[in-house]
Design a protein around this motif. Sequence first.
Motif, PDB file in Angstrom:
ATOM      1  N   LEU A 262       0.842  -1.187   0.000  1.00  0.00           N
ATOM      2  CA  LEU A 262       0.000   0.000   0.000  1.00  0.00           C
ATOM      3  C   LEU A 262       0.879   1.240   0.000  1.00  0.00           C
ATOM      4  O   LEU A 262       1.908   1.280   0.672  1.00  0.00           O
ATOM      5  N   VAL A 263       0.455   2.252  -0.734  1.00  0.00           N
ATOM      6  CA  VAL A 263       1.152   3.531  -0.783  1.00  0.00           C
ATOM      7  C   VAL A 263       0.299   4.571  -0.062  1.00  0.00           C
ATOM      8  O   VAL A 263      -0.884   4.745  -0.371  1.00  0.00           O
ATOM      9  N   LEU A 264       0.890   5.242   0.906  1.00  0.00           N
ATOM     10  CA  LEU A 264       0.217   6.305   1.646  1.00  0.00           C
ATOM     11  C   LEU A 264       0.617   7.637   1.030  1.00  0.00           C
ATOM     12  O   LEU A 264       1.797   7.881   0.773  1.00  0.00           O
ATOM     13  N   VAL A 265      -0.367   8.489   0.816  1.00  0.00           N
ATOM     14  CA  VAL A 265      -0.171   9.692   0.010  1.00  0.00           C
ATOM     15  C   VAL A 265      -0.507  10.936   0.816  1.00  0.00           C
ATOM     16  O   VAL A 265      -1.533  10.993   1.500  1.00  0.00           O
ATOM     17  N   GLY A 266       0.349  11.940   0.726  1.00  0.00           N
ATOM     18  CA  GLY A 266       0.029  13.271   1.212  1.00  0.00           C
ATOM     19  C   GLY A 266      -0.137  14.196   0.023  1.00  0.00           C
ATOM     20  O   GLY A 266       0.623  14.105  -0.945  1.00  0.00           O
ATOM     21  N   THR A 267      -1.117  15.082   0.073  1.00  0.00           N
ATOM     22  CA  THR A 267      -1.450  15.892  -1.111  1.00  0.00           C
ATOM     23  C   THR A 267      -0.987  17.345  -1.014  1.00  0.00           C
ATOM     24  O   THR A 267      -1.344  18.155  -1.861  1.00  0.00           O
TER      25      THR A 267
END
Length: 260
Positions: A148-153
């Motif tokens: 899983l890739v955790l993303v900050g925008t």
Amino acid sequence: MILEKIIRLVEEAGKILMEATDIEACVEEKSGRANFVTEYDKKVQDFLFQGLKEILPGAVFIGEEEESHAALPKGYAFIIDPIDGTTNFMKGYRMSCISVGLVKGGCPEIGVVYNPYQKEMFWAKKGEGAFCNGKAIRVSEHALSDGLVLVGTSPYNEELSGRSFEWAYELFTRSLDIRRSGSAALDLCSLAAGRAEFYFELILSPWDFAAGALILEEAGGTILSVEGKELTFDQKQGIVAGNSKAIEAWKELMESGVLA
């Protein structure tokens, strides 16, 4: 002894979040898009500052809700985010935490991150491993393709939003899926606990990652600036983090020009 005292103090601070009422009535806007502070951010920060002064007199305090921030000294400094995930907190999304990092001479010594909604207390002390509620945690061994890739925008910096979503899409096509929690500190702790494999955000402040960075590293993970350099705790910067396999995959994508 210092670590145990910080943990107890942070746990007490968590009660302020859990007992908060009418949150949206006490919200102020800060500079940048969708950047908010609540009365409770300030209340938690004041509570922590007072308690930490008693635990380690003479330490410098760097908190998100200060109007100005001290430079990192050669001695001890607490780097604090009283509520990481303020927008989540405002909306009742229940994905927020308290983050306290202790650095000495610019190097992390202790990290404590507490999610009072899940009653999960993450902590690490340099050279002594990482823990969640007293149990040792470790990063996963899965490759990016099985992760899983955790993303900050980067919501406060609109000029980086397009690039953030471009990265998110490319990483989505090379992984199982992506997730967006709204809390950098909790994302780093999720990596440390082996719940995901990779995380990025193109700009963060030191209080967003000071505690989580040490927890991740003590759990066997890696955290770097987006330029691939060692982190510093005295300025804003983009970060990438993950287990060794995911970090290597990211480096290959950067070198090939897929991520730019």
